[in-house]
Design an enzyme around this catalytic site. Structure first.
Site, PDB file in Angstrom:
ATOM      1  N   ASP A   1     -17.427 -17.189 -69.173  1.00 29.35           N
ATOM      2  CA  ASP A   1     -17.026 -18.145 -69.906  1.00 29.35           C
ATOM      3  C   ASP A   1     -17.762 -18.253 -71.151  1.00 29.35           C
ATOM      4  O   ASP A   1     -17.206 -18.224 -72.431  1.00 29.35           O
ATOM      5  CB  ASP A   1     -16.087 -19.511 -69.188  1.00 29.35           C
ATOM      6  CG  ASP A   1     -14.755 -19.540 -68.707  1.00 29.35           C
ATOM      7  OD1 ASP A   1     -14.732 -18.328 -68.673  1.00 29.35           O
ATOM      8  OD2 ASP A   1     -15.040 -20.264 -68.261  1.00 29.35           O
TER       9      ASP A   1
ATOM     10  N   LYS B   1     -11.107 -19.397 -55.223  1.00 31.23           N
ATOM     11  CA  LYS B   1     -11.474 -21.179 -53.722  1.00 31.23           C
ATOM     12  C   LYS B   1     -11.666 -22.099 -55.069  1.00 31.23           C
ATOM     13  O   LYS B   1     -13.285 -22.094 -55.615  1.00 31.23           O
ATOM     14  CB  LYS B   1     -12.515 -21.862 -53.075  1.00 31.23           C
ATOM     15  CG  LYS B   1     -12.460 -22.843 -51.879  1.00 31.23           C
ATOM     16  CD  LYS B   1     -13.139 -22.871 -51.303  1.00 31.23           C
ATOM     17  CE  LYS B   1     -13.410 -24.465 -50.697  1.00 31.23           C
ATOM     18  NZ  LYS B   1     -14.193 -24.753 -51.541  1.00 31.23           N
TER      19      LYS B   1
ATOM     20  N   SER C   1     -16.293 -20.514 -54.318  1.00 32.16           N
ATOM     21  CA  SER C   1     -16.513 -21.102 -53.847  1.00 32.16           C
ATOM     22  C   SER C   1     -17.891 -21.870 -55.035  1.00 32.16           C
ATOM     23  O   SER C   1     -17.255 -21.926 -56.199  1.00 32.16           O
ATOM     24  CB  SER C   1     -16.416 -21.582 -52.954  1.00 32.16           C
ATOM     25  OG  SER C   1     -17.179 -23.585 -53.196  1.00 32.16           O
TER      26      SER C   1
END
Length: 550
Positions: free
Chosen positions: A303, A317, A292
């Protein structure tokens, strides 16, 4: 003129299409509420046995929500405190973490300075009663109702302790306990410029705790590298994850995109702060327990190539829940959006929209390639994949089984209760392993390897097929050799076993912080992080390489 009329007619037609669709769904909702209410009333009033109307209603709601996903839940009055704990990060309690060990409700950790620890409760104590309520694993899920309460109120906790024939009663006072999102930070090794930060949750204060930890370490000396440990972090608040990311990403960089049911409903969250450590090298540690909000942080830093991710695949999740207030102090926790990392990927692993007939359309989860800022390949639909895959699971089957059965915890409880004032560092490895071997044998620990299971299966088949008894005797002899090899396997993995025992013992004498520090001494994933930092070429090549390191 004709052209204007045509445009107007098309507009009316399109607009009326939206109205019709909206009217259809509201009609269906109202019709369903009418039918559901009628069924509820008829059953509640006319079923052959008396029903509890409230519990019957909750059962209906939970049945409805169970068809969606595991994260959409009805929260009744008794569970509201749990929501407050998540959002505010505070509660009234005694400062003890409780779990089930060996089928008994057991103290597994103590927070230093609070009533449970101050009055002498120990890790390993088995809770048998709270006030007048008998406690067992059957009512363990209600334990929070018994232990938590208003600050300043009293409660009585009865425990049984090894080597004590009589139960021990602790009269405790609930105190305000603030959940620490950062239970430990510091320079590891101490004489290095490498810092370590354990982030175990994402309550409201997570970002501020991270900031404070980084500034405290910076005040001591220069931070050249940082390991952020997100292993076992189940997540928490979306805003807290964004706040943490802002401490590491450049101002103006995208952190996460949140997309609701309506494709137009997209909210992009950008970093609004300057990073605290703009030049330090960073490694993120993750595992299957990283979920999460923790995955939002891992995804954003990966990224933007701000950190190297080390460990194993995260939980996966990629859904966002909203707490919706309901009448009579109830709430609904409902999945209302999906989140996407800066590269545009959803890391959601399981597609719940394919599991039932209630969904009108399925949101496809397809593993796709995406690219980081430096054009490294990352993937969707499977959690966060580490840049460097390093497994932490022991290579020994017997060690895995000892961990699974809680034998290290149980032995540490036994040993510490028998040697209360002993300095554990003075006990030799040989003596500790010897005591441990004797303990697990007395406790009836029975280890059966995969090979032994195959031998047992062969014996059964041999008997069924009435093969020569000599063959069965040979299998029995092989089994005896395996039994004898178990003690030699303990010797083979004695270093690992000794370290796991020490970790449990130090938790009892030095608390959670010292336990975490001790565990790092033989942590394979942490060692990998240090080796990456110590090799500037390797650090740079991983962040510019499109291939995963294994």
């Amino acid at each position: 003129m004709k052209k204007r009329i045509l445009v107007a007619l098309v507009s009316v037609f399109l607009f009326s299409g939206f109205l019709t669709r909206d009217n259809d769904i509201y009609f269906e909702i109202n019709k369903s509420i009418d039918i559901f209410g009628r069924v509820y009333r008829e059953v509640a009033l006319n079923y052959v046995d008396d029903l509890n109307p409230q519990n019957f209603m909750i059962a209906g709601i939970e049945g409805m929500l169970s068809s969606l996903d595991p994260y959409s839940n009805f929260i009744d009055v008794s569970e509201q405190k749990d929501i407050e704990i998540i959002t505010k990060g505070k509660y009234g309690g005694i400062g003890a973490t409780i779990g089930v060990r060996n089928s008994e409700v057991t103290v597994v950790d103590l927070i230093e300075g609070f009533s449970a620890q101050r009055q002498g409760m120990r890790i390993g104590d088995v809770i048998t009663k709270i006030n007048e309520q008998t406690i067992s694993k059957e009512n363990y899920d209600r334990l929070g109702d018994f232990l938590k309460g208003d600050v300043g109120t009293n409660l009585s906790v009865t425990v049984k302790r090894e080597n004590n024939s009589d139960p021990i009663v602790f009269n405790l006072i609930r105190e305000e306990i603030e959940i620490k999102n950062v239970p430990f930070y510091g320079f590891v090794p101490e004489n290095s410029n490498n810092s370590y930060l354990k982030l175990s949750g994402f309550s409201q204060s997570a970002g501020e705790e991270v900031k404070k930890a980084l500034l405290n370490m910076k005040a001591q000396k220069e931070i050249k590298s940082l390991v952020i440990d997100l292993r076992g972090n189940p997540g928490g608040l979306l805003d807290a994850a964004i706040d943490v990311c802002e401490k590491f990403l450049q101002k103006g960089q995208l952190i996460v995109s949140v997309k609701g049911r309506d494709s137009v409903s997209v909210k992009n969250h950008y970093s609004l702060e300057e990073p605290i450590l703009p030049d330090a090298k960073i490694v993120l540690l993750i595992d299957e327990g990283t979920a999460s909000a923790a995955e939002i942080v891992a995804g954003a830093l990966q990224d933007h190539d701000r950190a190297i991710v080390v460990g194993t695949n995260s939980f996966g999740k990629g859904l966002v829940q909203t707490i919706i207030p309901l009448p009579y102090n109830n709430s609904l926790k409902l999945t209302t959006a999906r989140y996407y990392t800066p590269s545009g990927r959803s890391i959601q692993k399981i597609n719940y929209s394919t599991t039932g007939k209630i969904f009108e359309g399925s949101h496809a989860l397809i593993k796709k390639e995406f690219k980081t800022d430096k054009q490294r390949l990352v993937y969707s639909a499977g959690g966060i994949m580490p840049d460097t895959l390093v497994k932490k699971v022991s290579g020994s089957q017997i060690v895995q089984r000892l961990l699974a059965e809680g034998m290290f915890f149980r032995f540490a409880t036994h040993f510490s209760n028998q040697n209360i004032s002993l300095d554990y560092s003075t006990v030799s490895q040989q003596k500790m392993i010897s005591e441990f071997s004797a303990y697990i044998q007395k406790a009836g620990f029975d280890f059966v390897s995969k090979s032994e299971k195959l031998i047992d299966q062969l014996k059964e088949s041999a008997k069924e097929e009435k093969l020569d008894t000599k063959f069965v005797t040979q299998l029995d002899n092989m089994k005896k050799e395996f039994d004898a090899s178990h003690s030699s396997e303990i010797q083979k993995y004695k270093d690992e076993i000794y370290n796991l025992i020490r970790e449990e013992l130090i938790a009892r004498s030095g608390g959670k912080e010292k336990r975490l520090k001790e565990a790092l001494l033989f942590d394979k994933q942490f060692e990998t992080s240090l080796s990456i930092f110590n090799n500037p070429k390797a650090y740079g090549s991983i962040l510019s390489n499109t291939a995963r390191q294994n």
